[in-house]
Motif scaffolding. Structure first.
Motif, mmCIF file in Angstrom:
data_model
loop_
_atom_site.group_PDB
_atom_site.id
_atom_site.type_symbol
_atom_site.label_atom_id
_atom_site.label_comp_id
_atom_site.label_asym_id
_atom_site.label_seq_id
_atom_site.Cartn_x
_atom_site.Cartn_y
_atom_site.Cartn_z
ATOM 1 N N MET A 89 -2.662 -42.844 -29.882
ATOM 2 C CA MET A 89 -2.994 -42.307 -28.567
ATOM 3 C C MET A 89 -1.793 -41.584 -27.959
ATOM 4 S SD MET A 89 -6.189 -43.392 -28.008
ATOM 5 C CE MET A 89 -6.433 -43.233 -26.236
ATOM 6 N N LEU A 90 -2.098 -40.600 -27.137
ATOM 7 C CA LEU A 90 -1.102 -39.931 -26.303
ATOM 8 C C LEU A 90 -1.461 -40.198 -24.852
ATOM 9 C CD1 LEU A 90 1.185 -37.903 -25.645
ATOM 10 C CD2 LEU A 90 -0.513 -36.067 -25.890
ATOM 11 N N HIS A 91 -0.534 -40.808 -24.112
ATOM 12 C CA HIS A 91 -0.736 -41.099 -22.690
ATOM 13 C C HIS A 91 0.248 -40.257 -21.880
ATOM 14 C CE1 HIS A 91 -3.194 -44.468 -23.979
ATOM 15 N NE2 HIS A 91 -2.195 -44.896 -24.713
ATOM 16 N N GLU A 92 -0.282 -39.550 -20.892
ATOM 17 C CA GLU A 92 0.536 -38.642 -20.096
ATOM 18 C C GLU A 92 0.357 -38.911 -18.605
ATOM 19 O OE1 GLU A 92 0.369 -34.413 -22.030
ATOM 20 O OE2 GLU A 92 -1.591 -35.372 -22.327
ATOM 21 N N TRP A 93 1.457 -38.759 -17.864
ATOM 22 C CA TRP A 93 1.380 -38.784 -16.416
ATOM 23 C C TRP A 93 1.786 -37.428 -15.879
ATOM 24 C CZ3 TRP A 93 -0.580 -41.160 -12.388
ATOM 25 C CH2 TRP A 93 -0.134 -40.788 -11.120
ATOM 26 N N ASN A 94 0.893 -36.789 -15.145
ATOM 27 C CA ASN A 94 1.188 -35.519 -14.491
ATOM 28 C C ASN A 94 0.311 -35.437 -13.242
ATOM 29 O OD1 ASN A 94 2.090 -32.985 -13.835
ATOM 30 N ND2 ASN A 94 0.922 -31.913 -15.416
ATOM 31 N N ASN A 95 0.759 -36.133 -12.192
ATOM 32 C CA ASN A 95 -0.042 -36.296 -10.966
ATOM 33 C C ASN A 95 -1.379 -36.964 -11.266
ATOM 34 O OD1 ASN A 95 1.877 -34.985 -9.240
ATOM 35 N ND2 ASN A 95 1.199 -33.021 -10.082
ATOM 36 N N GLY A 96 -1.397 -37.805 -12.252
ATOM 37 C CA GLY A 96 -2.584 -38.523 -12.698
ATOM 38 C C GLY A 96 -2.437 -38.824 -14.184
ATOM 39 N N PHE A 97 -3.167 -39.837 -14.661
ATOM 40 C CA PHE A 97 -3.105 -40.210 -16.069
ATOM 41 C C PHE A 97 -4.077 -39.372 -16.891
ATOM 42 C CE2 PHE A 97 -1.321 -44.313 -14.529
ATOM 43 C CZ PHE A 97 -0.240 -44.398 -15.394
ATOM 44 N N ARG A 98 -3.658 -39.081 -18.100
ATOM 45 C CA ARG A 98 -4.535 -38.484 -19.103
ATOM 46 C C ARG A 98 -4.213 -39.142 -20.437
ATOM 47 N NH1 ARG A 98 -4.108 -32.184 -19.934
ATOM 48 N NH2 ARG A 98 -2.048 -32.777 -20.762
ATOM 49 N N SER A 99 -5.234 -39.623 -21.143
ATOM 50 C CA SER A 99 -5.053 -40.282 -22.430
ATOM 51 C C SER A 99 -5.897 -39.569 -23.482
ATOM 52 C CB SER A 99 -5.453 -41.762 -22.357
ATOM 53 O OG SER A 99 -4.591 -42.468 -21.481
ATOM 54 N N SER A 100 -5.277 -39.278 -24.616
ATOM 55 C CA SER A 100 -5.947 -38.545 -25.690
ATOM 56 C C SER A 100 -5.897 -39.347 -26.976
ATOM 57 C CB SER A 100 -5.261 -37.188 -25.926
ATOM 58 O OG SER A 100 -5.218 -36.411 -24.750
ATOM 59 N N TYR A 101 -7.036 -39.375 -27.676
ATOM 60 C CA TYR A 101 -7.119 -39.995 -28.999
ATOM 61 C C TYR A 101 -6.780 -38.957 -30.060
ATOM 62 C CZ TYR A 101 -9.402 -41.403 -33.344
ATOM 63 O OH TYR A 101 -9.676 -41.687 -34.654
ATOM 64 N N LEU A 102 -5.922 -39.310 -31.001
ATOM 65 C CA LEU A 102 -5.571 -38.427 -32.106
ATOM 66 C C LEU A 102 -5.847 -39.138 -33.416
ATOM 67 C CD1 LEU A 102 -3.001 -37.997 -29.779
ATOM 68 C CD2 LEU A 102 -2.964 -35.941 -31.167
ATOM 69 N N THR A 103 -6.612 -38.507 -34.283
ATOM 70 C CA THR A 103 -6.963 -39.111 -35.557
ATOM 71 C C THR A 103 -5.835 -38.958 -36.567
ATOM 72 O OG1 THR A 103 -8.564 -39.118 -37.351
ATOM 73 C CG2 THR A 103 -8.072 -36.980 -36.350
ATOM 74 N N LEU A 104 -5.772 -39.888 -37.517
ATOM 75 C CA LEU A 104 -4.832 -39.781 -38.621
ATOM 76 C C LEU A 104 -5.458 -39.085 -39.824
ATOM 77 C CD1 LEU A 104 -3.072 -43.247 -38.401
ATOM 78 C CD2 LEU A 104 -2.148 -41.019 -37.744
ATOM 79 N N MET B 107 6.705 -34.852 -15.625
ATOM 80 C CA MET B 107 5.672 -35.353 -16.538
ATOM 81 C C MET B 107 6.301 -36.308 -17.545
ATOM 82 S SD MET B 107 3.349 -33.315 -19.377
ATOM 83 C CE MET B 107 2.332 -32.439 -18.185
ATOM 84 N N THR B 108 5.661 -37.447 -17.770
ATOM 85 C CA THR B 108 6.062 -38.400 -18.803
ATOM 86 C C THR B 108 4.970 -38.454 -19.856
ATOM 87 O OG1 THR B 108 7.347 -39.738 -17.244
ATOM 88 C CG2 THR B 108 6.666 -40.796 -19.296
ATOM 89 N N ARG B 109 5.381 -38.417 -21.130
ATOM 90 C CA ARG B 109 4.419 -38.352 -22.229
ATOM 91 C C ARG B 109 4.793 -39.422 -23.260
ATOM 92 N NH1 ARG B 109 4.078 -33.798 -25.035
ATOM 93 N NH2 ARG B 109 1.845 -33.464 -24.760
ATOM 94 N N ILE B 110 3.866 -40.333 -23.516
ATOM 95 C CA ILE B 110 4.135 -41.499 -24.349
ATOM 96 C C ILE B 110 3.088 -41.621 -25.446
ATOM 97 C CG2 ILE B 110 4.198 -44.032 -24.351
ATOM 98 C CD1 ILE B 110 5.455 -43.847 -21.561
ATOM 99 N N LEU B 111 3.542 -41.808 -26.677
ATOM 100 C CA LEU B 111 2.641 -42.097 -27.784
ATOM 101 C C LEU B 111 2.447 -43.601 -27.893
ATOM 102 C CD1 LEU B 111 3.813 -39.795 -30.730
ATOM 103 C CD2 LEU B 111 2.050 -39.357 -29.014
ATOM 104 N N ALA C 88 11.862 -47.978 -16.770
ATOM 105 C CA ALA C 88 11.577 -46.944 -15.783
ATOM 106 C C ALA C 88 11.863 -45.561 -16.356
ATOM 107 C CB ALA C 88 12.415 -47.174 -14.533
ATOM 108 N N PHE C 89 10.841 -44.728 -16.376
ATOM 109 C CA PHE C 89 11.003 -43.315 -16.660
ATOM 110 C C PHE C 89 11.110 -42.580 -15.330
ATOM 111 C CE2 PHE C 89 9.196 -45.072 -20.473
ATOM 112 C CZ PHE C 89 9.811 -44.354 -21.495
ATOM 113 N N PRO C 90 11.493 -41.310 -15.321
ATOM 114 C CA PRO C 90 11.697 -40.622 -14.033
ATOM 115 C C PRO C 90 10.516 -40.700 -13.083
ATOM 116 C CG PRO C 90 12.638 -39.321 -15.807
ATOM 117 C CD PRO C 90 11.928 -40.472 -16.462
ATOM 118 N N ASP C 91 9.286 -40.641 -13.593
ATOM 119 C CA ASP C 91 8.123 -40.648 -12.696
ATOM 120 C C ASP C 91 7.091 -41.701 -13.058
ATOM 121 O OD1 ASP C 91 7.260 -39.519 -15.039
ATOM 122 O OD2 ASP C 91 6.458 -37.678 -14.149
#
Length: 265
Positions: free
Chosen positions: A241-256, A1-5, A112-115
């Motif tokens: 935003m938080l963007h994640e790859w774990n056998n598919g993309f998932r993006s989450s909005y986070l408020t300040l 899993m790769t997790r990017i802000l 390039a990240f691992p996945d």
């Protein structure tokens, strides 16, 4: 899993300056960093931060150094691309990761990240608020997507490759968006595109791929599609935003904005 802000449109000016004589963007970003550090306890390990442009409001070295003072408090590796307020020469001087090529050249890169591959694209037209994907950037993107076709790709650029409905922002939109869409449509890779510029969170489909704009840490633009909509910004709390790859993309909005009490069901 790769997790990017994703952080965008910080519009830093070094203290005691303010943007439009109103926004203390240095203090606002310090508040954002503090909130993100609190959120990290809940979010878990983050692999990297992508900053999608308009890091500085004036494009001066002093503001980039002020930005670096704050973002390093997150203790997470970060990558940057320029926005229309940024200046490539000053960015290359201040960010060591960008110093491998000539000062005036476009800032296009792939990491390039691992996945997952992350591709950063430069959309800057010097001395203009509008953006453009040049032949250089489009070729770089097409060539990058031809590599490792079985890997997903997260593409980051500043200007959105779609119309937002916010007319004063669409007036300084992205030239080359059609060619960009064609490249996406031709790629078999699983792709997500992220951008900034709009100080607003909008989700679109371009070339059959999902594209998301992130809110700003500095200010917000109102969703107002009227022809006579007022031009300006609000000081409403933005987000990231938080963007994640774990056998598919998932993006989450986070408020300040600080959350209120948590009530049990």
């Amino acid at each position: 899993m790769t997790r990017i802000l994703q952080i965008t449109d910080t519009h830093i000016v070094a203290p005691p300056n303010k943007v439009s004589k109103v926004l203390d963007t240095y203090s606002l970003f310090q508040q954002a960093v503090n909130k993100i550090n609190k959120d990290l306890v809940k979010l878990g390990k983050i692999d990297a931060i992508i900053v999608t442009g308009d890091i500085s409001d004036r494009g001066d070295e002093e503001s980039y150094k002020a930005f670096q003072e704050l973002i390093t408090q997150l203790h997470i590796p970060y990558f940057v691309i320029p926005g229309n307020h940024d200046r490539r020469e000053a960015m290359r001087t201040c960010f060591t990761s960008l110093q491998s090529t000539n000062l005036s050249e476009e800032i296009n890169w792939i990491h390039a990240f691992p996945d997952l591959d992350v591709i950063g694209l430069d959309t800057v037209i010097p001395n203009s608020g509008a953006g453009r994907l040049s032949e250089t950037a489009l070729t770089f993107l097409a060539d990058s997507l031809q590599q490792s076709k079985d890997r997903p790709a997260l593409i980051a650029l500043h200007h959105p490759p779609f119309e937002s409905g916010i007319q004063f922002m669409d007036a300084i939109g992205l030239d080359g968006a059609n060619a960009f869409s064609e490249i996406l449509a031709q790629s078999e890779r699983d792709i997500r595109v992220i951008c900034g510029h709009l100080h607003n969170s909008i989700v679109c489909s371009v070339g059959g791929k999902t594209v998301l704009s992130s809110p700003s840490t500095a200010s917000s633009f109102v969703t107002d599609h009227r022809d006579n909509a007022p031009v300006g910004f609000t000081q409403q709390a933005g987000g990231y935003m938080l963007h994640e790859w774990n056998n598919g993309f998932r993006s989450s909005y986070l408020t300040l904005a600080e959350s209120g009490p948590l009530y049990p069901f």
